[in-house]
Design a protein around this motif. Structure first.
Motif, PDB file in Angstrom:
ATOM      1  N   PHE A 163       1.892  37.845  51.414  1.00  0.00           N
ATOM      2  CA  PHE A 163       2.718  38.582  50.464  1.00  0.00           C
ATOM      3  C   PHE A 163       2.542  40.098  50.565  1.00  0.00           C
ATOM      4  CE2 PHE A 163       2.886  40.254  45.953  1.00  0.00           C
ATOM      5  CZ  PHE A 163       4.266  40.369  45.919  1.00  0.00           C
ATOM      6  N   ILE A 164       3.675  40.800  50.668  1.00  0.00           N
ATOM      7  CA  ILE A 164       3.714  42.258  50.580  1.00  0.00           C
ATOM      8  C   ILE A 164       4.734  42.597  49.502  1.00  0.00           C
ATOM      9  CG2 ILE A 164       4.243  44.432  51.752  1.00  0.00           C
ATOM     10  CD1 ILE A 164       3.591  43.018  54.400  1.00  0.00           C
ATOM     11  N   PRO A 165       4.345  43.281  48.431  1.00  0.00           N
ATOM     12  CA  PRO A 165       5.297  43.550  47.355  1.00  0.00           C
ATOM     13  C   PRO A 165       6.458  44.429  47.796  1.00  0.00           C
ATOM     14  CG  PRO A 165       3.229  44.704  46.978  1.00  0.00           C
ATOM     15  CD  PRO A 165       3.006  43.809  48.145  1.00  0.00           C
ATOM     16  N   TYR A 198      16.003  35.419  54.252  1.00  0.00           N
ATOM     17  CA  TYR A 198      15.528  35.205  52.884  1.00  0.00           C
ATOM     18  C   TYR A 198      14.013  35.337  52.811  1.00  0.00           C
ATOM     19  CZ  TYR A 198      14.160  33.351  48.449  1.00  0.00           C
ATOM     20  OH  TYR A 198      13.571  33.223  47.218  1.00  0.00           O
ATOM     21  N   SER A 199      13.551  36.073  51.805  1.00  0.00           N
ATOM     22  CA  SER A 199      12.120  36.188  51.537  1.00  0.00           C
ATOM     23  C   SER A 199      11.897  36.043  50.043  1.00  0.00           C
ATOM     24  CB  SER A 199      11.584  37.541  52.004  1.00  0.00           C
ATOM     25  OG  SER A 199      10.253  37.729  51.550  1.00  0.00           O
ATOM     26  N   CYS A 200      10.837  35.350  49.664  1.00  0.00           N
ATOM     27  CA  CYS A 200      10.493  35.219  48.251  1.00  0.00           C
ATOM     28  C   CYS A 200       9.690  36.411  47.753  1.00  0.00           C
ATOM     29  CB  CYS A 200       9.726  33.922  47.995  1.00  0.00           C
ATOM     30  SG  CYS A 200       8.031  33.909  48.636  1.00  0.00           S
ATOM     31  N   HIS A 201       9.411  37.386  48.627  1.00  0.00           N
ATOM     32  CA  HIS A 201       8.604  38.541  48.215  1.00  0.00           C
ATOM     33  C   HIS A 201       9.260  39.314  47.081  1.00  0.00           C
ATOM     34  CE1 HIS A 201       6.134  38.814  52.212  1.00  0.00           C
ATOM     35  NE2 HIS A 201       6.004  37.658  51.582  1.00  0.00           N
ATOM     36  N   ARG A 202      10.594  39.354  47.076  1.00  0.00           N
ATOM     37  CA  ARG A 202      11.287  40.095  46.023  1.00  0.00           C
ATOM     38  C   ARG A 202      11.103  39.414  44.670  1.00  0.00           C
ATOM     39  NH1 ARG A 202      17.256  42.012  47.364  1.00  0.00           N
ATOM     40  NH2 ARG A 202      16.003  43.213  48.830  1.00  0.00           N
ATOM     41  N   VAL A 203      11.298  38.095  44.623  1.00  0.00           N
ATOM     42  CA  VAL A 203      11.154  37.396  43.347  1.00  0.00           C
ATOM     43  C   VAL A 203       9.699  37.367  42.905  1.00  0.00           C
ATOM     44  CG1 VAL A 203      10.972  35.046  44.298  1.00  0.00           C
ATOM     45  CG2 VAL A 203      11.884  35.385  42.005  1.00  0.00           C
ATOM     46  N   LEU A 204       8.773  37.281  43.861  1.00  0.00           N
ATOM     47  CA  LEU A 204       7.347  37.355  43.524  1.00  0.00           C
ATOM     48  C   LEU A 204       7.012  38.706  42.901  1.00  0.00           C
ATOM     49  CD1 LEU A 204       5.333  35.742  46.478  1.00  0.00           C
ATOM     50  CD2 LEU A 204       5.174  35.155  44.062  1.00  0.00           C
ATOM     51  N   PHE A 226      12.707  47.421  34.614  1.00  0.00           N
ATOM     52  CA  PHE A 226      11.726  47.786  35.640  1.00  0.00           C
ATOM     53  C   PHE A 226      11.623  46.708  36.714  1.00  0.00           C
ATOM     54  CE2 PHE A 226      10.296  51.088  32.739  1.00  0.00           C
ATOM     55  CZ  PHE A 226       9.958  52.106  33.627  1.00  0.00           C
ATOM     56  N   ALA A 227      11.606  45.439  36.314  1.00  0.00           N
ATOM     57  CA  ALA A 227      11.477  44.359  37.292  1.00  0.00           C
ATOM     58  C   ALA A 227      12.678  44.319  38.239  1.00  0.00           C
ATOM     59  CB  ALA A 227      11.321  43.021  36.573  1.00  0.00           C
ATOM     60  N   HIS A 228      13.874  44.547  37.713  1.00  0.00           N
ATOM     61  CA  HIS A 228      15.070  44.544  38.557  1.00  0.00           C
ATOM     62  C   HIS A 228      15.170  45.812  39.406  1.00  0.00           C
ATOM     63  CE1 HIS A 228      17.248  40.909  37.431  1.00  0.00           C
ATOM     64  NE2 HIS A 228      16.883  41.111  36.177  1.00  0.00           N
ATOM     65  N   ALA A 229      14.895  46.954  38.813  1.00  0.00           N
ATOM     66  CA  ALA A 229      15.048  48.218  39.548  1.00  0.00           C
ATOM     67  C   ALA A 229      14.122  48.293  40.753  1.00  0.00           C
ATOM     68  CB  ALA A 229      14.796  49.401  38.612  1.00  0.00           C
ATOM     69  N   LEU A 230      12.900  47.830  40.586  1.00  0.00           N
ATOM     70  CA  LEU A 230      11.895  47.964  41.648  1.00  0.00           C
ATOM     71  C   LEU A 230      12.035  46.905  42.735  1.00  0.00           C
ATOM     72  CD1 LEU A 230       8.897  48.875  39.355  1.00  0.00           C
ATOM     73  CD2 LEU A 230       9.777  50.321  41.208  1.00  0.00           C
ATOM     74  N   TYR A 232       1.540  31.305  34.547  1.00  0.00           N
ATOM     75  CA  TYR A 232       1.756  30.708  35.860  1.00  0.00           C
ATOM     76  C   TYR A 232       3.157  31.071  36.340  1.00  0.00           C
ATOM     77  CZ  TYR A 232      -2.190  27.643  34.668  1.00  0.00           C
ATOM     78  OH  TYR A 232      -3.416  27.149  34.307  1.00  0.00           O
ATOM     79  N   MET A 233       3.300  31.269  37.634  1.00  0.00           N
ATOM     80  CA  MET A 233       4.618  31.424  38.213  1.00  0.00           C
ATOM     81  C   MET A 233       5.054  30.056  38.740  1.00  0.00           C
ATOM     82  SD  MET A 233       5.892  34.266  40.947  1.00  0.00           S
ATOM     83  CE  MET A 233       4.887  35.453  40.076  1.00  0.00           C
ATOM     84  N   VAL A 234       6.275  29.666  38.427  1.00  0.00           N
ATOM     85  CA  VAL A 234       6.779  28.351  38.820  1.00  0.00           C
ATOM     86  C   VAL A 234       8.010  28.535  39.692  1.00  0.00           C
ATOM     87  CG1 VAL A 234       7.623  26.124  38.012  1.00  0.00           C
ATOM     88  CG2 VAL A 234       5.904  27.366  36.660  1.00  0.00           C
ATOM     89  N   PHE A 235       7.986  27.944  40.884  1.00  0.00           N
ATOM     90  CA  PHE A 235       9.133  27.939  41.783  1.00  0.00           C
ATOM     91  C   PHE A 235       9.582  26.494  41.966  1.00  0.00           C
ATOM     92  CE2 PHE A 235       7.886  31.882  44.584  1.00  0.00           C
ATOM     93  CZ  PHE A 235       8.135  32.714  43.495  1.00  0.00           C
ATOM     94  N   ASP A 236      10.837  26.202  41.610  1.00  0.00           N
ATOM     95  CA  ASP A 236      11.411  24.892  41.915  1.00  0.00           C
ATOM     96  C   ASP A 236      12.219  25.059  43.208  1.00  0.00           C
ATOM     97  OD1 ASP A 236      13.417  22.734  42.068  1.00  0.00           O
ATOM     98  OD2 ASP A 236      12.606  22.135  40.122  1.00  0.00           O
ATOM     99  N   LEU A 237      11.738  24.477  44.287  1.00  0.00           N
ATOM    100  CA  LEU A 237      12.338  24.753  45.590  1.00  0.00           C
ATOM    101  C   LEU A 237      13.720  24.137  45.754  1.00  0.00           C
ATOM    102  CD1 LEU A 237       9.519  24.912  48.248  1.00  0.00           C
ATOM    103  CD2 LEU A 237      10.198  26.522  46.477  1.00  0.00           C
ATOM    104  N   ILE A 238      14.026  23.066  45.056  1.00  0.00           N
ATOM    105  CA  ILE A 238      15.392  22.539  45.138  1.00  0.00           C
ATOM    106  C   ILE A 238      16.356  23.519  44.484  1.00  0.00           C
ATOM    107  CG2 ILE A 238      16.955  20.736  44.308  1.00  0.00           C
ATOM    108  CD1 ILE A 238      14.802  18.694  44.853  1.00  0.00           C
TER     109      ILE A 238
END
Length: 255
Positions: A60-62, A123-129, A163-167, A106-112
């Motif tokens: 992970f890289i933010p 696609y990278s999950c780094h943005r949502v993380l 802030f979460a969306h802008a960054l 906890y962070m929860v990811f439902d992959l379906i």
């Protein structure tokens, strides 16, 4: 970050998932479990997505890492001590979220719910993380009161989601160009925000509260107003953050 993928791996291996229907993550949305037995036809692509997402979490890289770490010096500490649950069985639209259990987040990811096109190379999950970790950092600095007034809630939502969306909206925040498209979206979000703040009918307030950060992307008026205000003031983000959330909507509407 710690990855807990037992529910997901049991699904991929074809095991009976009914044992998880009362697991705490499925009981955070009301008075009964929202667990849904996932379709077995998705197993093959979900298994591939699992390998991809797990690799991305482990490396992970933010997004906008320099700006994020300046605003949130605790970011790496929170990320290092965080648990991500990779699951299936949540209903649409619950794809990625932060849930609390026994005093821990906890962070929860439902992959379906991530859907098969998440296998695309770009696609990278780094943005949502990054997005979800920003929420945790911000809530550490500015804990949400247990009970907020309607107006306080709109201010906190615009600040937190802004802030979460802008960054995480663009790869390099300092290259962002606030063009006519964003001017129009900002104007529309501000108009809805202004109407929401003026609303006194309790039932209509509930609708505005729900719309503030859910629904179609550009209709999330508090999130969008906060995000675009910040993207207009990229160089002032640290000062804006230090000023806090209490009168954030008033600052937005003064634009």
């Amino acid at each position: 970050m710690t990855i807990d993928s037992r529910i997901l791996t049991d699904y991929i291996e074809g095991k009976d998932l009914n044992q998880y229907k009362d697991y705490w993550i499925y009981n955070c949305f009301g008075n009964q479990s929202v667990f849904e037995i996932p379709d077995s036809k998705n197993r093959e692509w979900v298994a591939k997505l699992y390998e991809k997402i797990r690799n991305q979490i482990e490396n992970f890289i933010p997004s906008n890492k320099d700006a994020v770490r300046r605003l949130f010096p605790q970011f790496d500490r929170i990320a290092d001590n965080y648990t991500i649950l990779l699951v299936v069985g949540l209903p649409d639209p619950y794809d990625a979220m932060v849930l609390e259990h026994n005093g821990k987040s906890y962070m929860v990811f439902d992959l379906i719910q991530f859907q098969e096109d998440s296998l695309n190379e770009d696609y990278s999950c780094h943005r949502v993380l990054t997005h979800e970790l920003i929420h945790l950092c911000l809530m550490e600095d500015y804990p949400a009161a247990y009970e907020m007034s309607y107006v306080e809630d709109l201010n906190y939502t615009a600040f937190n989601e802004g802030f979460a969306h802008a960054l995480t909206y663009v790869e390099n925040i300092y290259d962002f160009v606030f063009d006519g498209f964003f001017e129009e979206k900002f104007k529309m979000a501000k108009n809805t925000l202004r109407a929401a703040l003026a609303e006194t009918d309790i039932q209509k307030q509930k609708i505005y509260s729900r719309m503030a950060d859910t629904g179609e992307y550009w209709d999330k008026f508090a999130s969008i107003a906060g995000k675009l205000y910040l993207l207009q003031h990229i160089d002032d983000m640290e000062c804006i953050y230090q000023e806090g959330w209490h009168d954030f909507t008033a600052r937005i509407l003064d634009e």
